[in-house]
Design a protein around this motif. Sequence first.
Motif, short mmCIF file in Angstrom:
data_model
loop_
_atom_site.label_atom_id
_atom_site.label_comp_id
_atom_site.label_asym_id
_atom_site.label_seq_id
_atom_site.Cartn_x
_atom_site.Cartn_y
_atom_site.Cartn_z
N ASP A 119 4.18 -10.18 11.71
CA ASP A 119 2.36 -11.20 11.91
C ASP A 119 2.14 -10.76 13.41
N ARG A 120 2.53 -11.00 14.29
CA ARG A 120 1.26 -10.18 15.16
C ARG A 120 0.19 -8.72 14.94
N SER A 130 -3.91 -10.91 1.20
CA SER A 130 -2.23 -10.75 0.84
C SER A 130 -1.65 -11.41 2.05
N PRO A 131 -2.17 -11.95 2.95
CA PRO A 131 -1.17 -12.17 4.24
C PRO A 131 0.18 -12.08 3.85
N PRO A 132 1.25 -12.09 5.03
CA PRO A 132 0.84 -11.28 6.21
C PRO A 132 1.06 -9.70 6.34
N ARG A 133 0.67 -9.17 4.81
CA ARG A 133 0.87 -7.75 4.44
C ARG A 133 0.15 -7.07 4.42
N SER A 134 -1.39 -7.91 3.54
CA SER A 134 -2.52 -6.17 3.19
C SER A 134 -3.75 -7.45 3.03
N TYR A 135 -4.66 -6.18 3.43
CA TYR A 135 -5.80 -6.74 2.93
C TYR A 135 -6.58 -5.75 2.45
N ALA A 136 -8.17 -5.65 1.97
CA ALA A 136 -8.81 -4.56 1.68
C ALA A 136 -10.33 -4.96 2.15
N THR A 175 -22.88 6.04 0.39
CA THR A 175 -21.22 5.63 0.17
C THR A 175 -21.16 4.46 0.44
N GLU A 176 -19.79 4.41 -1.20
CA GLU A 176 -19.85 2.84 -0.99
C GLU A 176 -17.65 3.65 -1.36
N PHE A 177 -17.47 2.31 -0.11
CA PHE A 177 -16.25 2.83 0.00
C PHE A 177 -15.18 1.11 0.18
N THR A 178 -13.80 1.42 0.39
CA THR A 178 -12.93 0.14 0.43
C THR A 178 -11.79 1.00 1.27
N SER A 179 -11.68 0.15 1.87
CA SER A 179 -10.00 0.79 3.50
C SER A 179 -8.89 -0.64 2.65
N GLU A 180 -8.22 -0.34 2.92
CA GLU A 180 -7.05 -0.77 2.18
C GLU A 180 -6.08 -0.77 4.12
N ILE A 181 -5.71 -2.00 4.22
CA ILE A 181 -4.66 -1.98 5.46
C ILE A 181 -3.25 -2.72 5.06
N ARG A 182 -2.47 -2.29 5.57
CA ARG A 182 -1.14 -2.78 5.21
C ARG A 182 -0.17 -2.86 6.62
N CYS A 183 0.51 -3.91 6.74
CA CYS A 183 1.31 -4.37 7.68
C CYS A 183 2.74 -3.95 6.98
N VAL A 184 3.28 -2.94 7.17
CA VAL A 184 4.66 -2.70 7.02
C VAL A 184 5.97 -2.58 8.00
N PRO A 185 6.34 -3.88 7.67
CA PRO A 185 7.94 -3.96 8.31
C PRO A 185 8.99 -1.88 8.81
N ASP A 186 9.12 -1.88 9.77
CA ASP A 186 9.21 -0.03 9.35
C ASP A 186 10.85 -0.70 11.02
N GLY A 187 12.14 -0.65 10.78
CA GLY A 187 12.77 -0.96 11.47
C GLY A 187 12.91 -2.16 12.73
N GLY A 222 9.77 -2.52 14.29
CA GLY A 222 8.63 -2.84 14.63
C GLY A 222 7.97 -2.31 13.39
N THR A 223 6.64 -2.25 13.22
CA THR A 223 5.90 -2.49 12.37
C THR A 223 4.89 -0.99 11.90
N ARG A 224 4.30 -0.61 10.48
CA ARG A 224 3.27 1.08 10.33
C ARG A 224 2.30 -0.45 10.28
N LEU A 225 1.68 0.07 11.07
CA LEU A 225 0.57 0.03 10.13
C LEU A 225 -0.72 1.11 9.79
N GLU A 226 -1.15 0.83 8.16
CA GLU A 226 -1.02 2.03 7.40
C GLU A 226 -2.92 1.61 6.89
N MET A 227 -3.65 2.67 6.56
CA MET A 227 -4.79 2.44 6.67
C MET A 227 -5.32 3.83 5.72
#
Length: 104
Positions: A11-12, A64-70, A78-90, A92-97
């Motif tokens: 959540d942080r 899709s709070p609190p886990r992902s957005y695009a 260039t047209e682009f889409t950035s997908e950002i995900r907050c994944v619980p990891d032990g 802490g949290t893994r932030l993926e883009m």
Amino acid sequence: LCTHRSSAPPDRVWALASDFENASGRVQGITKVEMLTPAPVGRGTRFREWRGRQVVDMEVSAWSPPRSYALRGAAMGTEFTSEIRCVPDGSGTRLEMEIHARPM
């Protein structure tokens, strides 16, 4: 796919990753952000981001709070889409883009 691991809870991490208005204070290269739609942030929120002389209009295309957005936008032909995900990891949290781009 770009990842970053944090010992902070999801959540942080989400609160920081989805705070577009204040991104210039946290993301190297972003010098200014102007919100184009009023709060609260969600699908359809638009903002303008400055990266040096480059100005990019962005739109939240998935929320899709609190886990992902695009985000979607266009820059330098260039047209682009950035997908950002907050994944619980032990404990802490893994932030993926993940960025998908295609020529306009």
